[in-house]
Design an enzyme around this catalytic site. Sequence first.
Site, PDB file in Angstrom:
ATOM      1  N   SER A  96      -1.023 -22.882  30.895  1.00 28.31           N
ATOM      2  CA  SER A  96      -0.899 -21.424  30.769  1.00 28.31           C
ATOM      3  C   SER A  96       0.332 -21.030  29.963  1.00 28.31           C
ATOM      4  O   SER A  96       1.437 -21.497  30.231  1.00 28.31           O
ATOM      5  CB  SER A  96      -0.761 -20.788  32.159  1.00 28.31           C
ATOM      6  OG  SER A  96      -1.925 -20.978  32.896  1.00 28.31           O
TER       7      SER A  96
ATOM      8  N   HIS B 118      -5.409 -18.594  28.288  1.00 30.72           N
ATOM      9  CA  HIS B 118      -6.051 -19.864  27.924  1.00 30.72           C
ATOM     10  C   HIS B 118      -7.103 -19.568  26.864  1.00 30.72           C
ATOM     11  O   HIS B 118      -8.059 -18.829  27.137  1.00 30.72           O
ATOM     12  CB  HIS B 118      -6.730 -20.495  29.148  1.00 30.72           C
ATOM     13  CG  HIS B 118      -5.783 -21.203  30.066  1.00 30.72           C
ATOM     14  ND1 HIS B 118      -5.636 -22.572  30.060  1.00 30.72           N
ATOM     15  CD2 HIS B 118      -4.929 -20.741  30.991  1.00 30.72           C
ATOM     16  CE1 HIS B 118      -4.740 -22.922  30.964  1.00 30.72           C
ATOM     17  NE2 HIS B 118      -4.295 -21.826  31.547  1.00 30.72           N
TER      18      HIS B 118
ATOM     19  N   HIS C 104      -9.898 -24.653  35.827  1.00 31.49           N
ATOM     20  CA  HIS C 104      -9.170 -24.911  37.069  1.00 31.49           C
ATOM     21  C   HIS C 104     -10.120 -24.916  38.268  1.00 31.49           C
ATOM     22  O   HIS C 104     -11.156 -24.249  38.254  1.00 31.49           O
ATOM     23  CB  HIS C 104      -8.114 -23.826  37.317  1.00 31.49           C
ATOM     24  CG  HIS C 104      -7.104 -23.695  36.233  1.00 31.49           C
ATOM     25  ND1 HIS C 104      -7.337 -22.977  35.084  1.00 31.49           N
ATOM     26  CD2 HIS C 104      -5.851 -24.194  36.117  1.00 31.49           C
ATOM     27  CE1 HIS C 104      -6.277 -23.049  34.305  1.00 31.49           C
ATOM     28  NE2 HIS C 104      -5.359 -23.773  34.895  1.00 31.49           N
TER      29      HIS C 104
ATOM     30  N   TYR D 163      -9.591 -23.393  41.034  1.00 35.97           N
ATOM     31  CA  TYR D 163      -9.666 -22.052  41.649  1.00 35.97           C
ATOM     32  C   TYR D 163     -10.644 -21.134  40.925  1.00 35.97           C
ATOM     33  O   TYR D 163     -11.001 -20.078  41.449  1.00 35.97           O
ATOM     34  CB  TYR D 163      -8.274 -21.397  41.727  1.00 35.97           C
ATOM     35  CG  TYR D 163      -7.597 -21.136  40.400  1.00 35.97           C
ATOM     36  CD1 TYR D 163      -8.043 -20.128  39.549  1.00 35.97           C
ATOM     37  CD2 TYR D 163      -6.522 -21.897  39.993  1.00 35.97           C
ATOM     38  CE1 TYR D 163      -7.432 -19.900  38.327  1.00 35.97           C
ATOM     39  CE2 TYR D 163      -5.892 -21.673  38.783  1.00 35.97           C
ATOM     40  CZ  TYR D 163      -6.350 -20.674  37.948  1.00 35.97           C
ATOM     41  OH  TYR D 163      -5.754 -20.464  36.739  1.00 35.97           O
ATOM     42  N   GLU D 164     -11.079 -21.507  39.732  1.00 32.47           N
ATOM     43  CA  GLU D 164     -12.080 -20.701  39.027  1.00 32.47           C
ATOM     44  C   GLU D 164     -13.478 -20.926  39.615  1.00 32.47           C
ATOM     45  O   GLU D 164     -14.428 -20.258  39.202  1.00 32.47           O
ATOM     46  CB  GLU D 164     -12.087 -21.051  37.539  1.00 32.47           C
ATOM     47  CG  GLU D 164     -10.817 -20.626  36.813  1.00 32.47           C
ATOM     48  CD  GLU D 164     -10.780 -21.108  35.371  1.00 32.47           C
ATOM     49  OE1 GLU D 164     -11.385 -20.450  34.511  1.00 32.47           O
ATOM     50  OE2 GLU D 164     -10.152 -22.156  35.108  1.00 32.47           O
TER      51      GLU D 164
ATOM     52  N   ALA E 256       2.077 -24.919  33.395  1.00 40.77           N
ATOM     53  CA  ALA E 256       3.072 -23.959  33.853  1.00 40.77           C
ATOM     54  C   ALA E 256       3.285 -24.222  35.333  1.00 40.77           C
ATOM     55  O   ALA E 256       2.320 -24.464  36.054  1.00 40.77           O
ATOM     56  CB  ALA E 256       2.549 -22.544  33.647  1.00 40.77           C
TER      57      ALA E 256
ATOM     58  N   MET F 106      -1.099 -25.579  39.743  1.00 42.70           N
ATOM     59  CA  MET F 106      -2.510 -25.546  40.147  1.00 42.70           C
ATOM     60  C   MET F 106      -3.404 -26.426  39.266  1.00 42.70           C
ATOM     61  O   MET F 106      -4.601 -26.160  39.148  1.00 42.70           O
ATOM     62  CB  MET F 106      -3.021 -24.098  40.087  1.00 42.70           C
ATOM     63  CG  MET F 106      -2.142 -23.105  40.830  1.00 42.70           C
ATOM     64  SD  MET F 106      -2.682 -21.406  40.550  1.00 42.70           S
ATOM     65  CE  MET F 106      -1.323 -20.471  41.282  1.00 42.70           C
ATOM     66  N   SER F 107      -2.819 -27.432  38.653  1.00 42.68           N
ATOM     67  CA  SER F 107      -3.640 -28.224  37.717  1.00 42.68           C
ATOM     68  C   SER F 107      -3.113 -29.650  37.601  1.00 42.68           C
ATOM     69  O   SER F 107      -2.408 -30.146  38.472  1.00 42.68           O
ATOM     70  CB  SER F 107      -3.626 -27.555  36.336  1.00 42.68           C
ATOM     71  OG  SER F 107      -2.328 -27.621  35.773  1.00 42.68           O
TER      72      SER F 107
ATOM     73  N   ASN G  52       8.709 -19.830  36.518  1.00 40.90           N
ATOM     74  CA  ASN G  52       9.248 -18.917  37.534  1.00 40.90           C
ATOM     75  C   ASN G  52       9.952 -19.758  38.589  1.00 40.90           C
ATOM     76  O   ASN G  52       9.609 -20.928  38.778  1.00 40.90           O
ATOM     77  CB  ASN G  52       8.115 -18.093  38.178  1.00 40.90           C
ATOM     78  CG  ASN G  52       6.999 -18.966  38.715  1.00 40.90           C
ATOM     79  OD1 ASN G  52       6.252 -19.590  37.952  1.00 40.90           O
ATOM     80  ND2 ASN G  52       6.885 -19.028  40.021  1.00 40.90           N
TER      81      ASN G  52
ATOM     82  N   HIS H  88       1.390 -13.557  37.192  1.00 43.63           N
ATOM     83  CA  HIS H  88       0.888 -14.286  36.013  1.00 43.63           C
ATOM     84  C   HIS H  88       1.603 -13.837  34.729  1.00 43.63           C
ATOM     85  O   HIS H  88       1.773 -14.627  33.803  1.00 43.63           O
ATOM     86  CB  HIS H  88      -0.625 -14.086  35.888  1.00 43.63           C
ATOM     87  CG  HIS H  88      -1.289 -14.994  34.899  1.00 43.63           C
ATOM     88  ND1 HIS H  88      -1.160 -16.372  34.934  1.00 43.63           N
ATOM     89  CD2 HIS H  88      -2.098 -14.731  33.837  1.00 43.63           C
ATOM     90  CE1 HIS H  88      -1.854 -16.912  33.931  1.00 43.63           C
ATOM     91  NE2 HIS H  88      -2.434 -15.943  33.254  1.00 43.63           N
TER      92      HIS H  88
HETATM   93  N1  HPA Z   1       3.018 -21.736  41.846  1.00 40.29           N
HETATM   94  C1  HPA Z   1       1.848 -22.320  41.514  1.00 40.29           C
HETATM   95  N2  HPA Z   1       1.430 -22.423  40.259  1.00 40.29           N
HETATM   96  C2  HPA Z   1       2.197 -21.917  39.291  1.00 40.29           C
HETATM   97  C3  HPA Z   1       3.414 -21.298  39.559  1.00 40.29           C
HETATM   98  C4  HPA Z   1       3.844 -21.193  40.916  1.00 40.29           C
HETATM   99  O1  HPA Z   1       4.913 -20.656  41.238  1.00 40.29           O
HETATM  100  N3  HPA Z   1       3.936 -20.897  38.377  1.00 40.29           N
HETATM  101  C5  HPA Z   1       3.048 -21.271  37.420  1.00 40.29           C
HETATM  102  N4  HPA Z   1       1.992 -21.897  37.962  1.00 40.29           N
END
Ligand code: HPA
Length: 280
Positions: A31, A62, A84, A86-87, A114, A215-216, A239, A253
Amino acid sequence: MSDERRYYQESAAFIRQQMRHAPEVAIVLGSGLGGFADAVTNAVSIPYENIPHFPTSTVQGHRGRLVIGELEGRAVLVQQGRSHFYEGYTMQQVTYAVRVMYTLGIKTLILTNAAGGVNPTYRVGELMLIEDHINLVGMVGNNPLMGKNDDTLGPRFLGMSHAYDRQLRDLARRVAQEADVPMHSGVYMALSGPMFETPAEVRFVRAAGADAVGMSTVHEVLVARHMGMRVLAFSGITNQSIDSLDSEHDANHEEVLEAGRVLVPRLTRVLLGVLRELPA
Ligand code: HPA
């Protein structure tokens, strides 16, 4: 031949018809990191929706295409955007692209993502070389190697002590240092998402030994290692994970995509350096 195997071959055959180079290395962009693909020269772009059986990405940030061309004199395939769990995709769909890469003859896979910085010393915009992972999604029973094993692709029981290639990790660290790019080395934990973590979950992730969370990636690592591919992987810290209920901030996001702007030039310097010096 299994149906899955036939699908990989049909996808690969379609891609092969369009490409001018036989790629040696594949790079998956996470991402906000899609801008890296702009560096590819003599490029052919193939949208996922054109490729038979290929899952498409529904996530903002994406692009959803393969960019096949050259970087530092090497033939590469760049996956600009991934699907992903979660999709709503199955683990097999999430890792489908990696099976196709292998079918195309690619033996080295570089993954990026990310991630939230769980290690309190990590800052937004820094890179983390993934040295090891904790596959929480897999540990609770969601992983792409479950089900019938195709013994012609890889073993039923897979050792994971050397998932991330030591030689490639050493190379990446040296390149980052020479290019003056701040880069940590740490442990990535995979959660399913799509929610970001609660403060209690962040403290749990940290206590378990992870430095970054996302998440990947780990699902793709499993499948790549299953087929004996060499793997190198990076997290871009987008973050700082929030570990206190008193924080005013909430992860989102937009900040993930925003951090990509700082991360892409840094990631580009490291990836190009790695490609330049990658052993053939
Ligand atoms: N948590 C999970 N997935 C992420 C995060 C996060 O803080 N930042 C970017 N992808």
